[in-house]
Design an enzyme around this catalytic site. Structure first.
Site, mmCIF file in Angstrom:
data_model
loop_
_atom_site.group_PDB
_atom_site.id
_atom_site.type_symbol
_atom_site.label_atom_id
_atom_site.label_comp_id
_atom_site.label_asym_id
_atom_site.label_seq_id
_atom_site.Cartn_x
_atom_site.Cartn_y
_atom_site.Cartn_z
ATOM 1 N N TYR A 193 0.759 -1.141 0.059
ATOM 2 C CA TYR A 193 0.054 0.013 -0.009
ATOM 3 C C TYR A 193 0.915 1.096 0.128
ATOM 4 O O TYR A 193 2.024 1.326 0.093
ATOM 5 C CB TYR A 193 -0.923 -0.095 1.102
ATOM 6 C CG TYR A 193 -0.261 0.517 2.594
ATOM 7 C CD1 TYR A 193 -0.161 1.519 3.020
ATOM 8 C CD2 TYR A 193 0.236 -0.672 3.538
ATOM 9 C CE1 TYR A 193 0.516 1.742 4.186
ATOM 10 C CE2 TYR A 193 0.767 -0.569 4.551
ATOM 11 C CZ TYR A 193 0.776 1.012 4.994
ATOM 12 O OH TYR A 193 1.549 1.059 6.216
ATOM 13 N N CYS A 194 0.400 2.445 -0.413
ATOM 14 C CA CYS A 194 0.960 3.567 -0.434
ATOM 15 C C CYS A 194 -0.066 4.714 0.155
ATOM 16 O O CYS A 194 -1.172 4.447 0.816
ATOM 17 C CB CYS A 194 1.598 4.028 -1.516
ATOM 18 S SG CYS A 194 0.457 4.135 -3.072
ATOM 19 N N ARG A 195 0.162 6.034 -0.395
ATOM 20 C CA ARG A 195 -0.771 6.905 -0.069
ATOM 21 C C ARG A 195 -2.311 7.161 -1.151
ATOM 22 O O ARG A 195 -3.374 7.077 -0.516
ATOM 23 C CB ARG A 195 -0.072 8.502 -0.037
ATOM 24 C CG ARG A 195 -1.233 9.550 0.251
ATOM 25 C CD ARG A 195 -0.255 10.923 0.157
ATOM 26 N NE ARG A 195 -0.252 11.070 -1.369
ATOM 27 C CZ ARG A 195 -0.692 11.590 -2.413
ATOM 28 N NH1 ARG A 195 -2.149 11.681 -1.847
ATOM 29 N NH2 ARG A 195 -0.273 11.576 -3.472
#
Length: 118
Positions: free
Chosen positions: A86-88
């Site tokens: 995941y990331c932003r």
């Protein structure tokens, strides 16, 4: 000729519906699936910068920025290790997913944005 046109249009509409109906990174269904995988033992990987990670991350996540991922693959275990990335916003996790799969990791799940975590 009309029959061919009707069949072609119906096929196109059906395919369009299927494409739109599939869960995408960031959807609630994707968040639930990501949580299920982590609870089953998948490694949760935050591919944001160390600064973003320090400002807040999902519990149990390891931080390997997407720009460092290729040289830090050994930290993830064998290519059979299940991973959730995941990331932003979902852009970097998408890049991470493609890179990991290209390096032989078979079980990579893209949560997309951190906000999709249930």
């Amino acid at each position: 000729m009309k029959v061919v046109l009707v069949i072609t249009v119906a096929t196109f509409v059906g395919l369009l519906f299927l494409a739109c109906a599939r869960p995408r990174p960031g959807d609630a269904a994707v968040g639930a699936e990501a949580r299920r995988r982590v609870e089953a033992g998948a490694t949760l990987v935050d591919v944001r910068t160390p600064e973003e990670y320090a400002a807040g991350h999902l519990p149990g996540a390891v931080n390997i920025p997407v720009g460092e991922l290729a040289r830090r693959l050994g930290e993830l275990g064998s290519p059979g290790t299940p991973l959730v990335v995941y990331c932003r916003s979902g852009a970097r996790s998408g890049r991470a997913e493609r890179l990991l799969k290209a390096q032989g990791f078979q079980d990579v799940f893209n949560l997309g944005p951190m906000s999709a975590w249930p």
